[in-house]
Design a protein around this motif. Sequence first.
Motif, PDB file in Angstrom:
ATOM      1  N   GLY A  53     -10.133  -3.780 -53.237  1.00  0.00           N
ATOM      2  CA  GLY A  53     -10.215  -2.309 -52.937  1.00  0.00           C
ATOM      3  C   GLY A  53     -11.214  -1.991 -52.357  1.00  0.00           C
ATOM      4  N   ALA A  54     -12.466  -2.839 -52.216  1.00  0.00           N
ATOM      5  CA  ALA A  54     -13.851  -2.476 -51.503  1.00  0.00           C
ATOM      6  C   ALA A  54     -13.834  -2.796 -50.273  1.00  0.00           C
ATOM      7  CB  ALA A  54     -14.765  -3.215 -52.406  1.00  0.00           C
ATOM      8  N   ILE A  55     -12.761  -3.496 -49.823  1.00  0.00           N
ATOM      9  CA  ILE A  55     -12.704  -4.125 -48.245  1.00  0.00           C
ATOM     10  C   ILE A  55     -12.503  -3.061 -47.431  1.00  0.00           C
ATOM     11  CG2 ILE A  55     -11.637  -5.665 -46.748  1.00  0.00           C
ATOM     12  CD1 ILE A  55     -13.666  -6.925 -48.961  1.00  0.00           C
ATOM     13  N   ALA A  56     -13.503  -2.694 -46.131  1.00  0.00           N
ATOM     14  CA  ALA A  56     -13.235  -1.803 -45.377  1.00  0.00           C
ATOM     15  C   ALA A  56     -13.256  -2.501 -43.998  1.00  0.00           C
ATOM     16  CB  ALA A  56     -14.331  -0.620 -45.672  1.00  0.00           C
ATOM     17  N   GLY A  57     -13.751  -3.526 -43.829  1.00  0.00           N
ATOM     18  CA  GLY A  57     -13.868  -4.120 -42.754  1.00  0.00           C
ATOM     19  C   GLY A  57     -13.308  -5.805 -42.611  1.00  0.00           C
ATOM     20  N   ILE A  58     -12.673  -6.179 -41.698  1.00  0.00           N
ATOM     21  CA  ILE A  58     -12.267  -7.456 -41.615  1.00  0.00           C
ATOM     22  C   ILE A  58     -12.961  -8.392 -40.412  1.00  0.00           C
ATOM     23  CG2 ILE A  58     -10.176  -8.922 -41.568  1.00  0.00           C
ATOM     24  CD1 ILE A  58      -8.685  -6.261 -42.275  1.00  0.00           C
ATOM     25  N   LEU A  59     -13.553  -9.251 -40.541  1.00  0.00           N
ATOM     26  CA  LEU A  59     -13.937 -10.232 -39.716  1.00  0.00           C
ATOM     27  C   LEU A  59     -13.212 -11.456 -39.434  1.00  0.00           C
ATOM     28  CD1 LEU A  59     -16.172 -10.500 -37.509  1.00  0.00           C
ATOM     29  CD2 LEU A  59     -17.677 -11.710 -39.152  1.00  0.00           C
TER      30      LEU A  59
ATOM     31  N   ALA B  18     -14.268  -8.546 -45.264  1.00  0.00           N
ATOM     32  CA  ALA B  18     -13.377  -9.687 -45.711  1.00  0.00           C
ATOM     33  C   ALA B  18     -13.732 -10.651 -44.255  1.00  0.00           C
ATOM     34  CB  ALA B  18     -11.826  -9.380 -45.735  1.00  0.00           C
ATOM     35  N   VAL B  19     -13.932 -11.786 -44.560  1.00  0.00           N
ATOM     36  CA  VAL B  19     -13.930 -13.101 -43.760  1.00  0.00           C
ATOM     37  C   VAL B  19     -12.776 -13.683 -43.576  1.00  0.00           C
ATOM     38  CG1 VAL B  19     -15.079 -14.961 -42.743  1.00  0.00           C
ATOM     39  CG2 VAL B  19     -16.492 -13.125 -43.463  1.00  0.00           C
ATOM     40  N   VAL B  20     -12.075 -13.939 -42.391  1.00  0.00           N
ATOM     41  CA  VAL B  20     -10.817 -14.570 -42.510  1.00  0.00           C
ATOM     42  C   VAL B  20     -10.716 -15.728 -41.515  1.00  0.00           C
ATOM     43  CG1 VAL B  20      -8.257 -14.566 -42.101  1.00  0.00           C
ATOM     44  CG2 VAL B  20      -9.626 -12.450 -42.628  1.00  0.00           C
ATOM     45  N   GLY B  21     -10.502 -16.972 -41.897  1.00  0.00           N
ATOM     46  CA  GLY B  21     -10.767 -18.119 -41.122  1.00  0.00           C
ATOM     47  C   GLY B  21      -9.809 -19.521 -41.416  1.00  0.00           C
ATOM     48  N   ASP B  22      -9.942 -20.608 -40.606  1.00  0.00           N
ATOM     49  CA  ASP B  22      -9.136 -21.362 -41.013  1.00  0.00           C
ATOM     50  C   ASP B  22      -9.910 -22.841 -41.217  1.00  0.00           C
ATOM     51  OD1 ASP B  22     -10.073 -21.892 -38.329  1.00  0.00           O
ATOM     52  OD2 ASP B  22      -8.529 -23.610 -38.106  1.00  0.00           O
TER      53      ASP B  22
ATOM     54  N   HIS C  53     -16.524 -23.378 -42.156  1.00  0.00           N
ATOM     55  CA  HIS C  53     -17.556 -22.854 -41.696  1.00  0.00           C
ATOM     56  C   HIS C  53     -17.488 -21.433 -41.681  1.00  0.00           C
ATOM     57  CE1 HIS C  53     -16.496 -23.532 -36.996  1.00  0.00           C
ATOM     58  NE2 HIS C  53     -15.445 -22.663 -37.878  1.00  0.00           N
ATOM     59  N   ASP C  54     -15.945 -20.781 -41.641  1.00  0.00           N
ATOM     60  CA  ASP C  54     -15.969 -19.482 -41.707  1.00  0.00           C
ATOM     61  C   ASP C  54     -16.218 -18.985 -43.074  1.00  0.00           C
ATOM     62  OD1 ASP C  54     -14.637 -19.489 -38.975  1.00  0.00           O
ATOM     63  OD2 ASP C  54     -12.990 -20.517 -39.784  1.00  0.00           O
ATOM     64  N   LEU C  55     -15.720 -19.521 -44.132  1.00  0.00           N
ATOM     65  CA  LEU C  55     -15.934 -19.133 -45.582  1.00  0.00           C
ATOM     66  C   LEU C  55     -17.313 -19.408 -45.688  1.00  0.00           C
ATOM     67  CD1 LEU C  55     -12.904 -21.119 -47.189  1.00  0.00           C
ATOM     68  CD2 LEU C  55     -12.799 -18.888 -46.170  1.00  0.00           C
ATOM     69  N   HIS C  56     -18.006 -20.191 -45.357  1.00  0.00           N
ATOM     70  CA  HIS C  56     -19.514 -20.355 -45.645  1.00  0.00           C
ATOM     71  C   HIS C  56     -20.339 -19.552 -44.842  1.00  0.00           C
ATOM     72  CE1 HIS C  56     -18.573 -25.044 -46.717  1.00  0.00           C
ATOM     73  NE2 HIS C  56     -18.222 -24.158 -47.428  1.00  0.00           N
ATOM     74  N   MET C  57     -20.014 -19.195 -43.789  1.00  0.00           N
ATOM     75  CA  MET C  57     -20.562 -17.992 -43.212  1.00  0.00           C
ATOM     76  C   MET C  57     -20.575 -16.743 -44.036  1.00  0.00           C
ATOM     77  SD  MET C  57     -19.976 -15.854 -39.603  1.00  0.00           S
ATOM     78  CE  MET C  57     -18.140 -15.549 -39.962  1.00  0.00           C
ATOM     79  N   GLY C  58     -19.389 -16.437 -44.570  1.00  0.00           N
ATOM     80  CA  GLY C  58     -18.974 -15.266 -45.178  1.00  0.00           C
ATOM     81  C   GLY C  58     -19.709 -15.450 -46.687  1.00  0.00           C
ATOM     82  N   HIS C  59     -19.824 -16.521 -47.248  1.00  0.00           N
ATOM     83  CA  HIS C  59     -20.709 -16.689 -48.618  1.00  0.00           C
ATOM     84  C   HIS C  59     -22.131 -16.614 -48.156  1.00  0.00           C
ATOM     85  CE1 HIS C  59     -17.171 -19.292 -50.157  1.00  0.00           C
ATOM     86  NE2 HIS C  59     -16.971 -18.149 -50.535  1.00  0.00           N
ATOM     87  N   ASN C  60     -22.629 -17.138 -47.135  1.00  0.00           N
ATOM     88  CA  ASN C  60     -23.884 -17.031 -46.822  1.00  0.00           C
ATOM     89  C   ASN C  60     -24.377 -15.611 -46.605  1.00  0.00           C
ATOM     90  OD1 ASN C  60     -24.458 -19.712 -47.243  1.00  0.00           O
ATOM     91  ND2 ASN C  60     -24.055 -20.414 -45.031  1.00  0.00           N
ATOM     92  N   ALA C  61     -23.510 -14.798 -45.940  1.00  0.00           N
ATOM     93  CA  ALA C  61     -23.919 -13.331 -45.750  1.00  0.00           C
ATOM     94  C   ALA C  61     -23.529 -12.495 -46.825  1.00  0.00           C
ATOM     95  CB  ALA C  61     -23.028 -12.778 -44.246  1.00  0.00           C
ATOM     96  N   GLY C  62     -22.899 -12.920 -47.783  1.00  0.00           N
ATOM     97  CA  GLY C  62     -22.453 -11.853 -49.171  1.00  0.00           C
ATOM     98  C   GLY C  62     -21.368 -11.293 -48.782  1.00  0.00           C
ATOM     99  N   ALA C  63     -20.378 -11.719 -48.259  1.00  0.00           N
ATOM    100  CA  ALA C  63     -19.031 -11.222 -47.875  1.00  0.00           C
ATOM    101  C   ALA C  63     -18.231 -10.805 -49.291  1.00  0.00           C
ATOM    102  CB  ALA C  63     -18.254 -11.903 -46.939  1.00  0.00           C
ATOM    103  N   GLY C  64     -17.632  -9.714 -49.253  1.00  0.00           N
ATOM    104  CA  GLY C  64     -16.888  -9.159 -50.434  1.00  0.00           C
ATOM    105  C   GLY C  64     -15.722 -10.054 -50.777  1.00  0.00           C
ATOM    106  N   LEU C  65     -15.069 -10.732 -49.545  1.00  0.00           N
ATOM    107  CA  LEU C  65     -13.951 -11.653 -49.536  1.00  0.00           C
ATOM    108  C   LEU C  65     -13.883 -12.392 -48.625  1.00  0.00           C
ATOM    109  CD1 LEU C  65     -11.204 -10.891 -51.485  1.00  0.00           C
ATOM    110  CD2 LEU C  65     -10.243  -9.971 -49.305  1.00  0.00           C
TER     111      LEU C  65
END
Length: 241
Positions: free
Chosen positions: A7-13, A185-189, A192-204
């Motif tokens: 519900g908090a997601i407003a941007g998708i990378l 939200a960070v979306v990848g296959d 390293h996509d998921l870890h970038m998200g975790h390292n930057a504090g992504a909501g999802l």
Amino acid sequence: MTSVKLGAIAGILFDKDGTLLDYDASWLPVNRELASIAAQGNAVLADHLLLACGMDPVTGHIVPDSLLAAGNTRQISEGLIAAGSMMDVLELTERLDTLFSHAADFSAPVTDLAGFFRRLHERGYRLGVASSDNERSIRQTARRFGFLDYLDYIAGYDSGFGTKPEPGMMLGFCAATGLSPAQIAVVGDNNHDLHMGHNAGAGLTVGVLTGTGSRESLAAADYCLNDITELESLLPVAQPV
Ligand SMILES: [Mg+2]
């Protein structure tokens, strides 16, 4: 917990290769060409280089999170040289960047990307692409498939935001859109996509199976989807302000 996050997601990378573009259809022929360039035409060496960098030259299978699955051009060049290519790293990086920008002309999308991005844009989501490819190739892909106008942000490995899994590309998306990391939200296959998200504090974090990853290799994701089109039903229709 996760529905609160949704519900908090407003941007998708989005990642590009294996996420917006079908990896096998788009990249297996390019990988073979890349190995041939690095091997300077020596076919035996080319197969050896492919194997060393993560692709089985016979089956085309790519090892999840290997250099060919996840590396940027510079890292792939260094890996090829470490595995036996006799080329200079700068020259090889330049040759491969040129090859990769031509590859955009032959790539296969996982869905009608223009329609997909338009619908998300109309729902109010801010949209970006962060790729280990160069920025020129990302722009070519977005133009070719008709979604460049829906993007608020583009970052390649050469855009000055660092490389995955560092947080810089995602923090650049936050700066460009005014959103906080928890709204992204960070979306990848790849991991390293998921870890970038975790390292930057992504909501999802969302993994997709149209690339080189598997449900097992993408276990760190909040969600693992067959492809990006499933995002449209996953994300709430009403946009948070
Ligand atoms: Mg990818």
